[in-house]
Write a protein that holds these residues in place. Sequence first.
Motif, PDB file in Angstrom:
ATOM      1  N   MET A 252      -2.983  39.037  -7.651  1.00 28.65           N
ATOM      2  CA  MET A 252      -3.358  37.663  -7.302  1.00 28.65           C
ATOM      3  C   MET A 252      -4.665  37.274  -7.979  1.00 28.65           C
ATOM      4  SD  MET A 252      -2.087  36.984  -3.369  1.00 28.65           S
ATOM      5  CE  MET A 252      -3.126  38.195  -2.597  1.00 28.65           C
ATOM      6  N   SER A 253      -5.567  38.251  -8.141  1.00 26.05           N
ATOM      7  CA  SER A 253      -6.825  37.975  -8.851  1.00 26.05           C
ATOM      8  C   SER A 253      -6.560  37.640 -10.320  1.00 26.05           C
ATOM      9  CB  SER A 253      -7.754  39.192  -8.756  1.00 26.05           C
ATOM     10  OG  SER A 253      -8.109  39.446  -7.417  1.00 26.05           O
ATOM     11  N   LYS A 254      -5.632  38.376 -10.934  1.00 26.98           N
ATOM     12  CA  LYS A 254      -5.258  38.080 -12.326  1.00 26.98           C
ATOM     13  C   LYS A 254      -4.701  36.663 -12.439  1.00 26.98           C
ATOM     14  CE  LYS A 254      -4.020  42.798 -13.756  1.00 26.98           C
ATOM     15  NZ  LYS A 254      -2.909  43.670 -14.237  1.00 26.98           N
ATOM     16  N   LEU A 255      -3.849  36.306 -11.486  1.00 25.07           N
ATOM     17  CA  LEU A 255      -3.251  34.969 -11.497  1.00 25.07           C
ATOM     18  C   LEU A 255      -4.318  33.900 -11.275  1.00 25.07           C
ATOM     19  CD1 LEU A 255      -0.051  35.788  -9.399  1.00 25.07           C
ATOM     20  CD2 LEU A 255      -0.111  35.283 -11.833  1.00 25.07           C
ATOM     21  N   ASP A 256      -5.270  34.194 -10.382  1.00 28.48           N
ATOM     22  CA  ASP A 256      -6.374  33.255 -10.129  1.00 28.48           C
ATOM     23  C   ASP A 256      -7.201  33.030 -11.393  1.00 28.48           C
ATOM     24  OD1 ASP A 256      -5.616  32.960  -7.544  1.00 28.48           O
ATOM     25  OD2 ASP A 256      -7.154  34.266  -6.685  1.00 28.48           O
ATOM     26  N   GLU A 257      -7.463  34.119 -12.126  1.00 27.17           N
ATOM     27  CA  GLU A 257      -8.238  34.005 -13.361  1.00 27.17           C
ATOM     28  C   GLU A 257      -7.518  33.139 -14.386  1.00 27.17           C
ATOM     29  OE1 GLU A 257     -11.309  35.021 -14.100  1.00 27.17           O
ATOM     30  OE2 GLU A 257     -11.464  35.631 -12.002  1.00 27.17           O
ATOM     31  N   MET A 258      -6.189  33.289 -14.427  1.00 30.13           N
ATOM     32  CA  MET A 258      -5.406  32.473 -15.354  1.00 30.13           C
ATOM     33  C   MET A 258      -5.495  30.998 -14.992  1.00 30.13           C
ATOM     34  SD  MET A 258      -2.028  34.894 -15.689  1.00 30.13           S
ATOM     35  CE  MET A 258      -1.114  33.743 -16.697  1.00 30.13           C
ATOM     36  N   VAL A 259      -5.482  30.711 -13.689  1.00 32.96           N
ATOM     37  CA  VAL A 259      -5.580  29.320 -13.220  1.00 32.96           C
ATOM     38  C   VAL A 259      -6.968  28.762 -13.510  1.00 32.96           C
ATOM     39  CG1 VAL A 259      -5.534  27.810 -11.194  1.00 32.96           C
ATOM     40  CG2 VAL A 259      -3.801  29.594 -11.457  1.00 32.96           C
ATOM     41  N   LYS A 260      -8.008  29.569 -13.231  1.00 36.99           N
ATOM     42  CA  LYS A 260      -9.384  29.119 -13.484  1.00 36.99           C
ATOM     43  C   LYS A 260      -9.619  28.917 -14.976  1.00 36.99           C
ATOM     44  CE  LYS A 260     -11.352  31.367  -9.399  1.00 36.99           C
ATOM     45  NZ  LYS A 260     -12.148  32.498  -8.907  1.00 36.99           N
TER      46      LYS A 260
ATOM     47  N   ASP B  79       2.828  26.051 -12.306  1.00 44.22           N
ATOM     48  CA  ASP B  79       2.574  24.614 -12.203  1.00 44.22           C
ATOM     49  C   ASP B  79       1.698  24.133 -13.363  1.00 44.22           C
ATOM     50  OD1 ASP B  79       3.094  22.244 -10.833  1.00 44.22           O
ATOM     51  OD2 ASP B  79       1.153  22.304  -9.814  1.00 44.22           O
ATOM     52  N   ASN B  80       0.699  24.949 -13.696  1.00 43.50           N
ATOM     53  CA  ASN B  80      -0.164  24.620 -14.839  1.00 43.50           C
ATOM     54  C   ASN B  80       0.626  24.571 -16.142  1.00 43.50           C
ATOM     55  OD1 ASN B  80      -2.438  24.347 -13.334  1.00 43.50           O
ATOM     56  ND2 ASN B  80      -3.455  26.199 -14.042  1.00 43.50           N
ATOM     57  N   ILE B  81       1.551  25.539 -16.288  1.00 39.91           N
ATOM     58  CA  ILE B  81       2.335  25.617 -17.532  1.00 39.91           C
ATOM     59  C   ILE B  81       3.255  24.410 -17.651  1.00 39.91           C
ATOM     60  CG2 ILE B  81       4.073  26.943 -18.801  1.00 39.91           C
ATOM     61  CD1 ILE B  81       2.898  29.475 -17.444  1.00 39.91           C
ATOM     62  N   ARG B  82       3.962  24.084 -16.573  1.00 37.78           N
ATOM     63  CA  ARG B  82       4.934  22.985 -16.665  1.00 37.78           C
ATOM     64  C   ARG B  82       4.267  21.619 -16.747  1.00 37.78           C
ATOM     65  NH1 ARG B  82       8.030  22.386 -10.822  1.00 37.78           N
ATOM     66  NH2 ARG B  82       6.226  21.887  -9.536  1.00 37.78           N
ATOM     67  N   ASN B  83       3.012  21.546 -16.294  1.00 29.22           N
ATOM     68  CA  ASN B  83       2.279  20.280 -16.395  1.00 29.22           C
ATOM     69  C   ASN B  83       1.436  20.186 -17.665  1.00 29.22           C
ATOM     70  OD1 ASN B  83       3.254  19.220 -13.963  1.00 29.22           O
ATOM     71  ND2 ASN B  83       1.699  20.315 -12.770  1.00 29.22           N
TER      72      ASN B  83
END
Length: 679
Positions: free
Chosen positions: A117-125, A72-76
């Motif tokens: 999921m932690s890796k993905l969370d870090e990418m989002v943060k 979602d972050n990438i497409r936005n």
Amino acid sequence: MSMSQYMSVFIDESREHLQLMNDSLLEFEQDTEDVKIVNEIFRAAHTLKGMSATMGFNRIAELTHHMENVLDNIRNGVSIADGTTVDILFECLDTLNLLVDEVIETGQETTEVSDLMSKLDEMVKGAGKTTTKPSSKIEKKETPEEKKEEIQAEKEIDEQVEFNEYEKEILAAGKGKEMAPYLIKVELDEGCLLKAARTYMVFRNLEEIGEVIKSIPSVQELEEEKFDNSFLVAFISKKSIEEIKNSILEVSEVKDVLVSDIDINMSEKTEAREIKAVKKISEKQNKVKKSKSMVKKTTTTVRVDTEKLDLLMNLVGELVINKTRLAQLGLEYNLQDLSETLSHVDRVTSDIQAVVTKVRMVPIETVFNRFPRMVRDLSKDLGKDIDLIIEGKETELDRTVIDEIGDPLVHLIRNSVDHGVELPDKRESKGKPRTGTILLKAEHEGNSVVITIKDDGKGMDTEVLANKAIEKGILTLEEVEKLSHEEKLNLIFAPGFSTASEITDLSGRGVGMDVVKTKIEALSGSIEMSSEVDKGTETRIKLPLTLAIIEALMIKLEEEVYAIPLANIVETIDIAKEDIRTVQNEKVILLRGEIVPILNLSSILEVKTEKPEIEDRNTVVIVKAGNKKIGFIVDVLIGQQEIVIKSLGKMFQGTKGITGATVLGNGEVALILDVLTLV
């Protein structure tokens, strides 16, 4: 409604969405700015999340939800994807595949996903956005003004519902308990998967806040998915319309929910004593509905269990056998009426057989799809640049062949990546492009399918192969000196043969090409290789379209009848005794300038006979075994016939020279010869 009945559908659909994510990620790696590809990956992840949540597989649901946050972050445009992002998404994909495999094998998820999921969370943060609690539906944020406008322009239900006396009493009793009666219209996404499972989730959520009185279609019809994309529910609850809507919208793949009050009129004067839910639809929505009705989508495909297809093919086989028997009876007793009827039955049977065979055909794309990712990972590990070109993936093969051909192709492509294509610097020093190319191609050739694997790598040096064969004790120096270029090249198929200088995860263990050849020959196929030093290697695999019903030449040895697949036969000839010569203790003939060994089939199959091995006149069937021709002396040629292949069972599996059996028209059993292993 039991969720176990949806397991097979869940597995099939999950595989499709994981494959879609895999293909899209490979494309995305080449162009990380293409938002359309990101949307494809997002949709696949979102659908998989909804399906897994419905089935109760929480780890798959949670991992896909965290993937959605990153996508979602990438497409936005909140974050920019790089090589690390793609690698983590591929890692997520591998984990999802592993989880689905565990679900298939044990019905439970065991692989831990918290680190991912932690890796993905870090990418989002890192993009300045925190993760949100997983939910089964992504909600669009609306301003108060937009929300107000939506309520004012609320679409309404135009269907009319009739209730019986019992249902009316329940509705009236509910009103006495301060439970308002509602009519709910639930509309699912047009591409909704597991529609019955979605209705189950809707009913479950509703029953937590009220009581369902009636559904249209009925519950049974909903379970059997006998509805388009929407259904009605009569419902009583103390909750508000907004709360009811939100409860249903928690279910993924629900496109829209309309809730209206039911106008209960229990008066005797009401015509037909009907309770109706009637409301108006705005003019704009009415136009939309009319336009949709004009292009109503109909289902064009259904999923069928492969066991049912196998059973159907067996029944068609029995039909073919009995058709042949009836034809023989008609000839024996000269029954004119029977013969005329049989000519019609013959056409119908042939049409049924053609249709069933076609139904069993599967695009080879299902096998080819695994290789782009495999080549990408292997070339990355080896430090090579390789382009995989796939052609003819729409070519169809029998499902049985498709199931078996995957592993041999994996061996061949891994060999091209590891042994074939050189490192970029090495290629450049040879005047080649730094990026190597591997071609994977499928095409029809008569009643067969030919699969070609071709690379532009270093090729194979036949002298190196010959020396390796001597070193490993496979052949002696004298034997090697007699070999032709093609025969030296075919040493690669010898058991235990390997040219790798050291053992790696990819090669060097001496297992592979011999297994490939054995597997392909077991499928009544053949494999040929050609190679040129510094030009590359090409491997051609020829496979039959189907393994269930084949054309065969029926032959007789004394009183025993055998079938030789027509695909293996070159020609049949009569040979005089004086034309047969003995060379190095082998009987041979000269056939149009080519030396062909001659063998007595009765001797090979140990058929009891008092006839001499070579008679004055001999009927010979010339067959092709690999690159060589061999002649079999037989007693009688019965003729060409369509036969149904029957398995010999576990006890006789792997019997050399015999690939199966068939039932003849007179009820007798004839063995089917496998010429590739017979000699």
